[in-house]
Design a protein around this motif. Structure first.
Motif, PDB file in Angstrom:
ATOM      1  N   SER A 262      31.062  11.050  51.941  1.00 27.59           N
ATOM      2  CA  SER A 262      31.761  12.310  51.706  1.00 27.59           C
ATOM      3  C   SER A 262      32.102  13.242  50.814  1.00 27.59           C
TER       4      SER A 262
ATOM      5  N   ASP B  83      29.884  25.532  53.853  1.00 24.77           N
ATOM      6  CA  ASP B  83      30.929  26.629  53.969  1.00 24.77           C
ATOM      7  C   ASP B  83      30.265  27.898  54.256  1.00 24.77           C
TER       8      ASP B  83
ATOM      9  N   HIS C  36      36.343  18.015  49.253  1.00 21.06           N
ATOM     10  CA  HIS C  36      36.900  18.972  49.867  1.00 21.06           C
ATOM     11  C   HIS C  36      37.792  20.599  48.844  1.00 21.06           C
ATOM     12  N   TYR C  37      37.534  20.951  49.240  1.00 21.36           N
ATOM     13  CA  TYR C  37      38.574  21.953  48.079  1.00 21.36           C
ATOM     14  C   TYR C  37      39.554  23.047  48.856  1.00 21.36           C
ATOM     15  N   ASN C  38      40.824  23.176  48.752  1.00 17.44           N
ATOM     16  CA  ASN C  38      41.505  23.755  49.402  1.00 17.44           C
ATOM     17  C   ASN C  38      41.912  24.888  48.622  1.00 17.44           C
TER      18      ASN C  38
ATOM     19  N   ASP D 108      22.857  20.813  57.161  1.00 17.58           N
ATOM     20  CA  ASP D 108      24.285  20.555  56.715  1.00 17.58           C
ATOM     21  C   ASP D 108      24.233  18.852  55.831  1.00 17.58           C
TER      22      ASP D 108
ATOM     23  N   LYS E 239      34.721  10.194  44.186  1.00 20.43           N
ATOM     24  CA  LYS E 239      34.145  11.000  44.828  1.00 20.43           C
ATOM     25  C   LYS E 239      32.783  11.001  44.732  1.00 20.43           C
TER      26      LYS E 239
ATOM     27  N   GLU F 147      32.159  27.006  44.008  1.00 22.34           N
ATOM     28  CA  GLU F 147      32.190  25.155  43.705  1.00 22.34           C
ATOM     29  C   GLU F 147      30.594  25.635  43.180  1.00 22.34           C
TER      30      GLU F 147
ATOM     31  N   THR G  52      31.949  26.346  49.176  1.00 22.70           N
ATOM     32  CA  THR G  52      31.165  25.746  48.854  1.00 22.70           C
ATOM     33  C   THR G  52      29.869  25.765  50.146  1.00 22.70           C
TER      34      THR G  52
END
Lengths: 286, 483, 215
Positions: free
Chosen positions: C31, C168, C34-36, B252, B49, C130, C165
Motif C-alpha cells: 500500500s 488524490d 495515507h494521510y489524514n 492510478d 512503509k 505530500e 497526494t
C-alpha cells in the motif's frame, strides 16, 4: 535516526559509535521462534571444520553449558553453496540432499555461519522446488537457525562477561544480514558483554569481497573490496575483530595478515566462550 | 580519467584492471555512491512503509507484465486515438531507422535530445551523424559526455565519473566565451545559454519515457532540469523512444511508481518536473505538431518468456542497485562494457547482447544482496544473477530450447568435471573425512586463478585437527573425566 | 514502419506468457502512505515541502495578490510580465504598472519568448501537499512554454485546491476520464546536480518559482 533497515542499509555511510539506546526489535519479517529445545544438531560448515575448528568446539561447549544436548552429525560436510552460487545446481543438490538426510530428526539445526544458514534456510526450498524432496527441504529449512539467532531468540542467552575491557569491531556477513536477517543478534550479544565496547567501522554494512568463487574468479575486484574493509576496520583500531561467519573472516584475516597487521578476527562462538569462561578469559589475558 | 578506449577492444578483465587502478575514479565513485545512498536512506525513514510500498510497486509491475501484449495494444489504440503515432522496433537498427525516417521526412538537420538510455542502447547518435543529422544532448550530464565523446557511466547521473575540473576544462575548450571556472553555477549557466540556442533552432526533440499509461494513452517523463520538457515542447516534432516493458495498466498505478522511482534514485520526494504527454498540440497550447513513440524490443522478449527472468523487466531504472553495489562502487560504470551497468545491467545486458558477449557480468558479483534489498520493485537480482550463471554453465537437455542467447557460454569441461568431483567428495562422508584440505583441489575449480587470492591475502592454513576430530576428542575426555 | 515488427513482438510476448493468467488489481499487495491531513495541515505541508526545494511561497489574499505580484517583480527589477488577459490573472493586472505581454501566437514569437521575456504568471489547477507540487494543465491562454521558458515563473494557487497526494488529485479531478495534451507537476525551480553532485538552479527551466498562495 530511524532504526530499521531490516537489513541493511546504513543510516549513514560513515562510521559512528553504536547508539546506546538502539532498539533490537526484529523487523516485520521476523521468524516465529520455537521454545527452548532439549536437543539440537550442530552444523559446523566446511571452512570451520578445516580451518578454524576451535570455533566449532567452543560453540558446542557453550551450548552444552546452557544445558542443551548437542548432536554433532559426523557425516556433515558442506551445505552445497559453492556449487549453487556457481550455477551447478545438480552438484549442489547432491550435496544438499545428504545434509538433509543426516539431520532428519525434528531438532533445530544450529549453524555456525550465516551464509550456510542462508543457503539452507533460504535457498534449499527453491533448489528442490518441484522435486520429490521439496517438502523435506521446506521442513528442513524451517528448522535452520544461525548460531547467534539461536542464542538470542531461542535460548535468550545472557552472557556473563568475565573479561577485561576490550573494543570490538564486528563484521556481519551479507547472507546473515540479508538472507537470515540476523545482523542484530550478533550486535546484541556483543553489546551484552559488559566490558566490551562495540565500535562501528566505516561502511560496516558493506560486503568484505569474499563471495565464494567470486574472490578467485575476480581477484582484483575482491581484493579492492577486502582492502577497503581492512582499512575501515584497522582505522578504528579495535582490540578485536569478531564475526559470526568464518568465510568472511578467512578473507579478512588473510588480508590483515598479508598487510602485516596483528589483528586477527575471531568467530563469535569462540569469543563468547572466551569472555564467559573464567579459565579461558584468564588464559587469554595471561 | 585515462583516455577512453573503445570498450569493444578491451576484455572485461582489462577494463576492470584499467578502472580499478585509477585512484581518482575510485575515490570519485565512492563519494558519489555514498552521497546517493545517504540521500535514499534519508528519504525512506519508515521501514514498514517502505516495505509496503515496494510490495505495491512490485505488484504493479508484475501485473503489467502479466498482460503486457494486451496492454501494449491498448496503449497503442489510446495513443492513436489521441493522435500519437506508434512504431514498433525489434532491434536497435530498426529503431534507429524509424527515427531516421521521421527526421528525413521532415528534412531535419538537428535533433535536440532529452535524456534517453534507450537511445544510448541503440547508439542512435552514431547512426544520425552518419546520415548528416546533428544530435545535441541536452541533459547536462549527457551534454558533458557528448563534449567529452564518452558514454554514460550511470543510468541516472550519466556523467557522475567526471570531476568539476574535467568539466571546467571541457567547457573552456568547447563553449564560446567560456573561461575556465570551477564555479558550478557559472558552468551550468554557460551550458544553459548554449543549449537554449539549440532548443530554439532544433527541428526535432527526442526523449526517453519513464512510464507509459495504457488506460489513458499517456507518456510520463520525469526530470529536474527541464530539458525533457523543452525537447517535448519547442520542436515541431517529438519522438519518444522506450522499451516495450515500460507500460503500466492504470493511471492510478503511476503515483506509487513515481514515489518509488524518485526516492530510490536521488532521495527526492518527486522530481522538479513530471511531464505527462497524452497528445500532440490540439490548439494554441503549444507543443509539437507531431508526436511519435518508438517501442523497442531488442531482446526484451527473451527474458519475458521465462517466468523467473521476466522479473528483470520490472525495472523502473532508478539505479539504486548500482548506487548500493560494492562492485559498481569500485569499478564505475564503464568497466561493465554495456549501456546498463551495475547489478541491473548484469541481469539485463546478457539478454540484450547475449551471454557470449556478457559472460563475466553475472559472475562478477559477490552476491552480497544489497541490490535486491534496495530494489524498489523487488527484483530478486541476486537470484537472477545466479540463474544466469546456471544458464551459462548448463548443457541443454535433448530437444530443449535455450532460454537465452549464448546459453552455455561459460561451460568448460574442466570446470564441470571439477564440480562433479567436488560433489562426490562432499556427498561422501567417508571420502570427505579422509580429504585433507588441498590447494590443488581449489586450483582445480578455478584453473590458474588461485594466484588471485594470494595477491591480497595470505593462504589460510588447515588446522592440525578438524572440528570433527576436536569434538570427538572433547567427548572422549568428558566421558573419562567430566568437566 | 514495419507491420511485421509489431506482429512479431506481440506474438513473442503472447508465446512467452503461455497459458498463465493475467494478474488483476485486486491481487496487488502492499500500500501507499495515507494521510489524514486537515485543510490547514495540507497547506502547511505543501509550503514546507516546496520551500525545501527552493520554491518561494507568499501567502496572499484574494484582494492583495495583484499588488504582491507587482512588488515581487519590481524587487527583481522586472517591469514586463507574460500573462493571459483572458484569465483572471491578467484581468486583475490590467492597469497596473506592469507591461503585460500577451500569451498567444508564440510560434511567430519564438525569439521573444526565448530571449527577452523576463517573467510569467500562470494559474495552478491544483497542488499536492505530500510532494509540494503544483499541478498545471496548460491551455490556449496559458501555453506550456509559459511555465518553462521565462527565467522567473509566478504561479497563482488557491489554498482550497491543495490536495493530499497525487493519487488524490487524479481521483478528485477525474484524470483517468480524459487527459489533457500535457499535464504537469512542477515542484520547485529547474535544477541539476550533474556537475560533481553540486546543486545548481536554473538548468534549463525557470531559475525562480514564486507561488502566490491565495487564502
Amino acid at each position: 535516526m530511524p532504526d530499521l533497515f531490516v537489513n541493511a542499509m546504513p543510516d549513514q555511510t560513515g562510521s559512528d559509535e553504536p547508539h546506546a539506546e538502539q532498539p533490537y526489535t526484529t523487523n516485520s519479517h521476523a521468524r516465529v521462534y520455537p521454545s527452548r529445545p532439549e536437543k539440537i544438531y550442530l552444523y559446523g560448515n566446511c571452512l570451520i571444520d578445516l580451518l578454524q575448528p576451535e570455533a566449532g568446539l567452543d560453540a558446542l561447549k557453550l551450548l552444552e553449558r546452557e544445558g542443551i544436548e548437542v548432536v554433532f552429525p559426523e557425516q556433515q560436510t558442506c551445505c552445497g553453496q559453492p556449487a549453487y552460487t556457481s550455477g551447478y545446481d545438480d552438484e549442489a543438490r547432491t550435496v544438499a540432499r545428504m545434509q538433509m538426510d543426516i539431520m532428519s530428526e525434528e531438532w533445530p539445526i544450529v549453524i555456525l555461519s550465516g551464509s550456510c544458514g542462508g543457503m539452507m534456510h533460504h535457498h534449499y526450498p527453491s533448489l528442490f522446488k518441484g522435486l520429490p524432496e521439496e517438502q523435506q527441504a521446506k521442513y528442513f529449512a524451517s528448522r535452520v537457525f544461525e548460531f547467534t539467532e539461536f542464542l538470542v531468540h531461542i535460548l535468550n542467552y545472557q552472557p556473563e562477561d568475565q573479561g577485561n575491557h576490550q573494543t570490538v569491531a564486528v563484521h556481519t556477513s551479507c547472507s546473515a544480514r540479508r538472507e537470515m536477517n540476523v545482523h542484530k543478534t550478533g550486535w546484541l550479544l556483543i553489546d551484552s558483554l559488559k566490558n566490551v565496547v562495540r565500535k562501528v567501522h566505516d561502511h560496516e554494512f558493506e560486503c568484505c569481497g569474499f563471495g565464494g568463487s567470486f574472490c578467485v574468479r575476480y581477484p582484483d575486484i575482491s581484493g579492492a573490496m577486502v582492502n577497503d574493509k581492512v582499512k575501515a576496520i584497522t582505522d578504528i583500531k579495535p582490540d578485536r575483530l569478531i564475526s559470526a561467519d568464518y568465510a568472511c573472516l578467512m578473507n579478512i584475516n588473510g588480508a590483515l595478515d598479508f598487510q602485516g597487521y596483528e589483528l586477527k578476527g575471531t568467530h563469535i562462538a569462540s569469543y563468547l566462550w572466551e569472555r564467559t569462561s573464567k579459565q579461558a578469559a584468564g588464559e587469554n589475558n595471561a | 580519467m585515462p583516455e577512453q578506449i573503445p570498450m569493444q577492444n578491451l576484455s572485461f578483465n582489462q577494463r576492470v584492471d584499467r578502472d580499478l587502478n585509477n585512484p581518482a575514479l575510485r575515490t570519485h565513485f565512492r563519494e558519489a555512491m555514498d552521497f546517493l545512498m545517504d540521500k535514499r536512506s534519508h528519504s525512506f525513514t519508515d521501514d514498514e512503509k517502505l516495505q509496503s510500498l515496494r510490495e505495491l510497486g512490485s505488484s504493479i509491475r508484475k501485473r503489467a507484465l502479466s498482460k503486457l501484449p494486451d496492454l501494449l495494444e491498448q496503449l497503442e489504440n489510446k495513443l492513436r486515438d489521441n493522435g500519437i503515432r506508434v512504431h514498433w522496433a525489434e532491434s536497435s537498427k530498426e529503431a534507429n531507422q524509424i527515427v531516421l525516417d521521421i527526421a528525413q521526412h521532415h528534412g531535419a538537420k538537428t535533433m535536440i535530445k532529452g535524456k534517453s538510455m534507450v537511445s544510448e542502447e541503440t547508439e542512435l547518435n552514431e547512426c544520425l551523424e552518419q546520415e548528416g543529422i546533428h544530435p545535441v544532448e541536452a541533459d547536462m550530464g549527457e551534454y558533458i559526455l557528448q563534449l567529452a565523446k564518452e558514454k554514460p557511466s550511470h543510468i541516472v547521473m550519466p556523467a557522475i565519473h567526471k570531476s568539476k575540473e574535467d568539466i571546467a576544462k571541457l567547457f573552456e575548450q568547447n563553449l564560446d566565451d567560456c573561461e575556465y571556472t570551477e564555479d558550478v553555477d557559472t558552468l551550468i549557466q554557460a551550458a544553459r545559454k548554449e543549449l537554449r540556442k539549440q532548443f530554439h533552432s532544433a527541428d526535432i526533440g527526442l526523449t526517453g519515457v519513464n512510464f507509459m499509461v495504457a488506460e489513458t494513452g499517456s507518456l510520463v517523463l520525469v526530470e529536474n532540469e527541464g530539458n525533457g520538457r523543452l525537447a517535448t515542447t519547442v520542436p515541431k516534432v517529438h519522438i519518444a523512444m522506450t522499451g516495450i516493458e515500460k507500460v503500466t495498466e492504470y493511471l492510478d498505478d503511476l503515483p506509487p511508481l513515481l514515489t518509488l522511482l524518485t526516492n530510490s534514485a536521488t532521495g527526492q520526494a518527486i522530481t522538479t518536473y513530471v511531464n505527462i504527454i497524452s497528445s500532440p498540440r490540439k490548439g494554441g497550447e503549444g507543443g509539437p505538431e507531431e508526436v511519435h513513440l518508438v517501442l523497442l524490443d531488442n531482446g526484451r522478449t527473451i527474458p519475458f518468456a521465462d517466468e523467473e527472468m521476466r522479473q528483470t523487466l520490472q525495472c523502473i531504472r532508478c539505479a539504486a542497485c548500482m548506487n548500493h553495489c560494492p562492485v559498481y562502487t569500485r569499478l564505475g560504470g564503464h568497466a561493465y562494457g554495456a549501456t546498463y551497468p551495475g547489478p541491473i545491467g548484469s541481469i539485463l545486458s546478457p539478454h540484450l547482447l547475449g551471454l557470449e558477449a556478457t559472460k563475466d557480468l553475472p559472475s562478477a558479483s559477490s552476491l552480497c544482496g544489497a541490490c535486491s534489498e534496495v530494489c524498489p520493485v523487488k527484483i530478486p537480482i541476486t537470484d537472477l544473477l545466479r540463474r544466469l550463471r546456471h544458464e551459462g554453465v548448463r548443457k541443454l537437455k535433448k530437444d530443449e530450447e535455450p532460454v537465452i542467447r549464448g546459453h552455455g557460454a561459460k561451460y568448460t569441461h574442466t570446470e564441470k568435471l571439477a564440480w562433479g568431483s567436488w560433489s562426490k567428495l562432499y556427498s561422501s562422508p567417508a571420502l570427505y573425512r579422509t580429504f585433507a584440505f588441498s590447494a590443488s583441489m581449489m586450483r582445480g575449480l578455478t584453473p590458474s586463478k588461485m594466484k588471485g587470492w594470494t595477491d591480497y591475502r595470505t593462504t589460510p592454513k588447515p588446522a592440525e585437527k578438524s572440528m570433527h576430530a576436536l569434538i570427538k576428542q572433547h567427548r572422549k575426555a568428558r566421558k573419562g573425566e567430566p568437566l | 514502419m514495419s507491420l511485421s515488427a509489431r506482429a512479431n513482438i506481440l506474438s513473442r510476448l503472447r508465446a512467452g506468457l503461455g497459458k498463465s493468467s493475467p494478474l488483476t488489481k485486486g491481487s496487488d499487495q502492499g500500500s501507499v502512505a495515507h494521510y489524514n491531513w486537515s485543510e490547514s495541515e495540507k497547506i502547511e505541508h505543501f509550503i514546507e515541502v516546496i520551500s525545501g526545494v527552493k520554491g518561494e511561497v507568499h501567502r496572499v489574499s484574494e484582494s492583495n495578490w495583484p499588488e504582491a505580484v507587482q512588488t515581487l517583480l519590481s524587487d527583481r527589477g522586472i517591469d514586463r510580465l507574460l500573462v493571459s488577459e483572458e484569465k483572471q490573472t491578467g484581468k486583475r493586472l490590467i492597469g497596473s504598472t506592469l507591461e503585460l505581454i500577451p500569451t498567444t501566437g508564440f510560434d511567430e514569437r519564438k525569439d521573444e519568448l526565448f530571449f527577452s521575456i523576463p517573467a510569467s504568471l500562470t494559474t495552478a489547477q491544483s497542488a499536492i501537499a505530500e510532494t509540494g507540487s503544483l499541478v498545471l494543465w496548460p491551455d490556449e491562454q496559458e501555453p506550456r512554454s509559459m511555465s518553462l521558458v521565462p527565467p522567473v515563473h509566478l504561479v497563482l494557487l488557491r489554498a482550497q485546491d491543495i490536495h493530499g497526494t497525487l493519487a488524490d488529485v487524479i481521483r478528485a479531478e477525474g484524470w483517468a476520464r480524459g487527459m489533457p495534451t500535457n499535464a504537469l507537476l512542477i515542484s520547485g525551480p529547474s535544477k541539476t546536480a550533474d556537475i560533481a553532485r553540486i546543486l545548481a538552479y536554473g538548468a534549463h527551466g525557470p531559475k525562480e518559482l514564486i507561488i502566490l498562495l491565495v487564502s
